[in-house]
Structures are given as structure tokens and as C-alpha cells.
Design an enzyme around this catalytic site. Sequence first.
Site, PDB file in Angstrom:
ATOM      1  CD  GLU A 199      77.273  18.718  67.173  1.00 45.17           C
ATOM      2  OE1 GLU A 199      76.638  18.763  68.242  1.00 45.17           O
ATOM      3  OE2 GLU A 199      78.028  17.790  66.892  1.00 45.17           O
ATOM      4  CD  GLU A 387      82.567  18.459  67.124  1.00 44.64           C
ATOM      5  OE1 GLU A 387      81.865  17.654  67.755  1.00 44.64           O
ATOM      6  OE2 GLU A 387      82.502  19.686  67.277  1.00 44.64           O
TER       7      GLU A 387
HETATM    8  C1  GCO Z   1      79.306  18.569  70.012  1.00 47.40           C
HETATM    9  C2  GCO Z   1      80.285  19.592  70.187  1.00 47.40           C
HETATM   10  C3  GCO Z   1      81.430  19.235  71.056  1.00 47.40           C
HETATM   11  C4  GCO Z   1      81.273  18.091  72.032  1.00 47.40           C
HETATM   12  C5  GCO Z   1      81.510  16.756  71.409  1.00 47.40           C
HETATM   13  C6  GCO Z   1      81.402  15.607  72.381  1.00 47.40           C
HETATM   14  O1  GCO Z   1      79.347  17.901  68.993  1.00 47.40           O
HETATM   15  O2  GCO Z   1      78.491  18.393  70.886  1.00 47.40           O
HETATM   16  O3  GCO Z   1      80.726  20.077  68.993  1.00 47.40           O
HETATM   17  O4  GCO Z   1      81.565  20.435  71.710  1.00 47.40           O
HETATM   18  O5  GCO Z   1      82.152  18.251  73.077  1.00 47.40           O
HETATM   19  O6  GCO Z   1      80.583  16.517  70.420  1.00 47.40           O
HETATM   20  O7  GCO Z   1      80.149  15.559  72.960  1.00 47.40           O
END
Ligand code: GCO
Length: 475
Positions: A199, A387
Site C-alpha cells: 500500500e 488483504e
Molecule cells: C493496511 C495494512 C495493514 C492494516 C490493515 C488494517 O492495509 O493498512 O496493510 O497493515 O493493518 O489494513 O487497517
Amino acid sequence: MNRRDALKLSAVGTTSLLLTQHPMANMLNLGPLTLREAFGRDFKFGVATAAYQIEGAWNLDGKGPSIWDTFSHKKGKILNGDNGDVSCDFYHNFSQDLALLQSMNMDVFRFSTAWSRIMPEGQGPLNIKGIDFYHRVIDRCLALSIEPWLTCYHWDLPQALQDEGGWFNRDSIAWFSDFVEVLAKYYGDKVKHWMVFNEPMAFTGLGYMSGGHAPGIRSFKQFKAAVHHVTVAQGEGGRILKELLPDAIVGTTFSCTAVEPKSNAPRHQKAAKKADALFNRLFIEPAMGMGYPTEDLSMIQGIERWVKDGDMERATFDFDFIGLQNYFRSVARFSFWPPVFWANLVKANKLTKEENITEMGWEVSPEGMYHVLKQFGEYGKRIIVTENGAAFEDHVEGNFVHDSRRLDFYKQYIGQVLRAKREGIPIDGYFAWTFLDNFEWAEGYHPRFGIVHVDFENQERLIKDSGLWFKEQLR
Ligand code: GCO
């Protein structure tokens, strides 16, 4: 309302994002099929994690400090004064934890490498104990028939490099390239799947523009420079991995959100276009050789100042897959005066609190997952949902955590992934965020995202109902 939403609001400037109620989408209806059968045998299910969020052992065995060590030790930066010094202590518990993951029938363990564990100063000498730690993690995965998927960088820049400006400094491209080379050299014969960044929009935006995340900088100038350096480093990272490891499957991950205009009014539509360019297009399009979406995103005009000859070619790289990360949709509306929309946002949030807002203040919006998969499908790349998940308040009852809201969340979102896949979007995997309750950045330990509960007093693990559901479905 948390800091990430705050970023969104301030980032868009005259655009504001309003969370509104959304009709519940249909739950996943698999009929007699299991998840495994519905998605097919080749589809990978797994969990995603990040080094700083789970490892602990922040200063053990030669590890150097990272920007997250520094930031979380500063007063007032993290909710409740929490930090990642110990977290789930995955550093010491990884062996049992991975066995637990295997017992849940998961195919993939996505994890990241802490740069300053491997190169304490960010450049120069290697820390053999740090290198060895990831060897042990990877070996353990392989012994358990779990595929290790490695993210090179998940936000924890070595502090020594931040002292030289971090991603604001153009040298960051070279520092990162060297680090990726080290990773390829040490782990390349064992790890097949790689992700360059996690990200980039989140770590540049929150780190350099809104300041809610490490290194806590609020500078539009620094943000733009960081965006450019990360964009070039993204292409270079991919290229280095592929050159050194021709058989590797190389991707990178993006935070994505389906943006809708508040109404069809042209001003709202324009606002939505802007928000879409910022949240969804800024980092992927240069990689695709399309350059920056400057036309739809006036706020990054001037980024050319940081662009040197040949940079946009270096930024272009033919990734094998896109890692798509989605949590919520965004509704954009035009505004002259951001504070008014803050108020609206908070109000909308309160109204919907019970039904469909998570502990992060994010709207449960499964159809947004479908739309964003369709949108990213247009780039013509293979997609992995690297994710997706939700934080809700959990209660331990005896040997159970009946996290029915999280379970519903997974059923709804995975249902939309299946819908997109059945419509021909080439989706090859789905990774839950996340395995263990862990350190949720600026929100500390308050939001629990795990499908496994962690008691941070004694490090005991307990599979939640959502985790048991995966286990059953993936048998
Ligand atoms: C993100 C990260 C994660 C976070 C998850 C929840 O996407 O921000 O990859 O580290 O913990 O998304 O906020």
C-alpha cells in the site's frame, strides 16, 4: 473516526468522503459447495501479516530501530500509548503460530521482512541473526506445506534512513534496491511469491502528508517527492526480483476503494474522479506505463519537479499480479469547506454505528469489493486479494470467541469476490487480514482484526469462530 479517514478527507481537499448506509449485500450462498470447491483447487486462501504489527523483539538480536519504533515511542502518537515492542511476539512464537495456521487449512502465509532487522542501518552491514530469523520462518512454512509470500516492505523504514530524509530523499530508490537485492539473494531459492510494497498510497499519504503514521511528517512537498521515489522504487524492486529470480512470481499491493459520487451532480462526479485518481490510480498507473493521473488529480501537479530523465521508464514494470486490498467503499462529494464535511462524516458514522460500521469506523460495504475488482480487472493483470478483513469488539467466552459480525463480514465480502471471479475477473487468491490480533498502527491494540484471538497478557491464542469457519471451509 480514525486517522486514515482523516487523511482521506484532508487529502482530497475540496472533495470530502461521506459514509452512507448501504443495503446489506447477499451473504455468500455456497449451497452444498465449500469455499474450496466454489473457488477451485488452484485458488489460494491465506492470511496476511506485517512484520512490525506481529513480531515484537523490536531491539533484539541486532535489530536496528525503524521509524515505527521511533514513532510509537513518542507520546501521543498511538492510541492508549501502545507500541509494537512485544505485540504477538511472533519472533519467539512463530513456530507454534505457523502450526496453528496449518491446522486451519490455510495455503498461504503472507508476511513482511523488517528491513532494520536485516540491515540495522538500512544500508551496509547485514545482521546475520535477522537474516536467519526469516530463514527459520520460511523453512517452517515449507515444512508445514504453507506457501510463504514475502512482502519486501510493509512500512517500517530503518530509522537511520529516515535520519537522511527517508522516502523524501531520492537516494531511497537506491537504498531500497539494495535491500531487495539482499532479500532475493538470501531467500530467492525458497520463496516463490513476492510483493514489492504494501500500500504505497497509505504509507506515503499517512507518513508524509497527514502525519498520522510514521515518520509523522505533514508536508505536501515531501509527500509528492515521496510518491515519486516510491513509484520508481516500485518498478525497480520488481525488476531486480525478476532479474535475479526469473522463476519468481512478482507483484505489489495497493489499497483500493470503490469511489462513488454522492449524487449524479457534475460537481460530485468530479470529486469522485479526483478521489479515485488519488486512492486507486496514483501508484498503479505509472507501473503500467501510463504515467501519473495528473489530469484528474490537480494536487499532484508539480510532481514533475522530482522526476528525472528515464524515471518513468524505470517506474514501469510488468508485474505478474496485482495485490488488491480492500476494506470499505468511499462516497465522494464536492465541498468548499472541509470541516463541514467532517461533521457530516462523523454524523453519518454515528447513525450507522450499530449495523454496519467496524471498530475502525469503516463502512461494511461488500459490493465495493466487487466494484473495485471489476475496476482493477480493466488493467488486464492477474489479481490476488492480498488483504481484506474487519475489526470488531470480541469477547472470549470459555474456549470460544463468537465473532459473528466478523464472520458475516467475511461471508459477504468473499461472496463478492466469487461473483467477480465468476464474471471472468482473473482472481487467484484471497488472504484474510489478519491471522492474529495485532498492533494496528496508530490505533494500537484496540481494534482486533484477527481470526485468531491473542491474549496480550499471556500470549495465548484462541481460534475465533471466523477462523473455525475458514478451517472447516478449507478442509
Ligand atoms: C493496511 C495494512 C495493514 C492494516 C490493515 C488494517 O492495509 O493498512 O496493510 O497493515 O493493518 O489494513 O487497517
